[in-house]
Motif scaffolding. Structure first.
Motif: not given
Length: 217
Positions: A102, A119, A122, A147-148, A151
């Motif tokens: 990502i 982001v 991905l 945030n990862t 996502a």
């Protein structure tokens, strides 16, 4: 969240962390990358002790033997670009794992100290009911990991989460405690007490991505 701060123990891990931090040694980019990879291997070994195992019967040239091996499906997810050497260290040990990547970065819209985490890429397999290992070498504010994780949720919900970092801040660790499920494990080589005005870890080691791969525009 269970925190495993391995820097509090006396081991060779601390030598590799020293070399990452020391201003003259860290100038050697190849050595910098290798030390992050080594730390990833050590953290992988410690992480492996927490997995569930199953017993297999194997045949040797002279007989048979029962051996316990991990029974989980593992997905390694690294945050580009600084996470690449750490990812390689994890992959050296979990070589049968699936892989995800990502791109998440700080966007200073007004060229000041405030920033958003963006982001914009991905690539991931399904993480549904698998063991998710998130690799982020510098756990500063914790917002990149937040945030990862958000996502990744469109690819399913893992049954177990492990976060692997080299250096974190106390504030960042406290922040992710409220973001991730209670049974999440954090495996980290060192935790520093301070974030400066720009939200960089102090004393930290600088910009891990630049030290590993060169400066960026």
């Amino acid at each position: 969240m269970t925190i495993h701060n391995l820097g509090e123990e006396q081991s060779i891990l601390n030598q590799f962390v020293l070399e990452l931090r020391e201003v003259d040694i860290q100038k050697d980019a190849m050595r910098f990358r290798k030390n992050i990879e080594r730390i990833g291997e050590i953290l992988s070994y410690e992480l492996s002790k927490s997995l569930l195992y199953t017993s297999l019967d194997i045949k040797t040239p002279l007989g048979y033997k029962k051996i316990s091996v991990p029974q989980h499906d593992i997905v390694l997810c690294s945050i580009l670009r600084a996470g690449l050497p750490l990812h390689q260290g994890l992959l050296n040990y979990f070589d049968k794992a699936e892989n995800a990547f990502i791109s998440a970065y700080r966007d200073h819209k007004n060229n000041d100290d405030d920033f958003d985490i963006v982001v914009n890429y991905l690539a991931s397999p399904s993480i549904q009911d698998k063991v998710l290992v998130l690799a982020d070498p510098m756990l500063a504010t914790g917002r990149t990991l937040e945030n990862t994780f958000l996502a990744l949720q469109k690819h399913g919900m893992p049954k177990q989460i492990h976060i692997v970092s080299v250096i974190g801040s106390s504030d960042g660790v406290e922040f992710i405690k409220d973001i991730f499920p209670e049974n999440t494990h954090l495996w980290i080589a060192a935790i520093d007490e301070e974030l400066n005005q720009k939200s960089y870890i102090v004393p930290g080691l600088g910009d891990a991505g630049d030290l590993a791969f060169g400066s960026k525009l």
